[in-house]
Design an enzyme around this catalytic site. Sequence first.
Site, PDB file in Angstrom:
ATOM      1  N   MET A   1       0.828  -1.174   0.000  1.00 28.31           N
ATOM      2  CA  MET A   1       0.000   0.000   0.000  1.00 28.31           C
ATOM      3  C   MET A   1       0.874   1.238   0.000  1.00 28.31           C
ATOM      4  SD  MET A   1      -2.434   1.588   2.848  1.00 28.31           S
ATOM      5  CE  MET A   1      -2.245   3.348   2.824  1.00 28.31           C
ATOM      6  N   PRO A   2       1.180   1.781  -1.150  1.00 23.07           N
ATOM      7  CA  PRO A   2       1.952   3.017  -1.180  1.00 23.07           C
ATOM      8  C   PRO A   2       1.094   4.222  -0.797  1.00 23.07           C
ATOM      9  CG  PRO A   2       2.048   1.854  -3.288  1.00 23.07           C
ATOM     10  CD  PRO A   2       1.021   1.188  -2.457  1.00 23.07           C
ATOM     11  N   LEU A   3       1.742   5.210  -0.224  1.00 25.56           N
ATOM     12  CA  LEU A   3       1.140   6.521  -0.007  1.00 25.56           C
ATOM     13  C   LEU A   3       1.938   7.488  -0.859  1.00 25.56           C
ATOM     14  CD1 LEU A   3      -0.704   8.558   1.417  1.00 25.56           C
ATOM     15  CD2 LEU A   3       1.000   8.660   3.244  1.00 25.56           C
ATOM     16  N   PHE A  40      -3.847   5.683  -2.688  1.00 28.90           N
ATOM     17  CA  PHE A  40      -3.866   6.686  -1.638  1.00 28.90           C
ATOM     18  C   PHE A  40      -2.874   7.776  -2.035  1.00 28.90           C
ATOM     19  CE2 PHE A  40      -5.340   2.779   0.179  1.00 28.90           C
ATOM     20  CZ  PHE A  40      -6.420   3.174   0.961  1.00 28.90           C
ATOM     21  N   THR A  71       5.801   6.571  -0.327  1.00 30.93           N
ATOM     22  CA  THR A  71       6.125   5.785   0.863  1.00 30.93           C
ATOM     23  C   THR A  71       5.558   4.390   0.646  1.00 30.93           C
ATOM     24  OG1 THR A  71       5.998   7.771   2.238  1.00 30.93           O
ATOM     25  CG2 THR A  71       5.885   5.645   3.367  1.00 30.93           C
TER      26      THR A  71
END
Length: 128
Positions: A1-3, A40, A71
Amino acid sequence: MPLVRIDARSDKPAPVLQAIADGVHRALVDVIGIPEDDRFQIISTHGDGELVFDRHYMGVERQDVVFVQITLVRGRTEERKKELYRQIVANLRADAGIRPEDVVITLVENERIDWSVGEGRAQLVDGV
């Protein structure tokens, strides 16, 4: 899950900002293999003097920088990261008209325990 955090000048029209966001996400899906719905992103725009960059650092001639900070959980190979950079730049050039010289990308890596995607739980460690 990258931000994903995207920072650009405030004079960029909404469709261009959307194309930038879409291009980054598509590269993450295509190169890193994240699920399509794992999106996201935070898009911030900045006025004159609020994005500071060297116009000639390391021989790259920058004019209108777009900063992309991703991130994500640690574990991608060096080659995979390089391909991600190439694909992001290609997508932003094709879809948003952003010059490759103007795209600055940084990856910030952490561990699965460093994420909570809601409800105060560590879903990436404990499962859904």
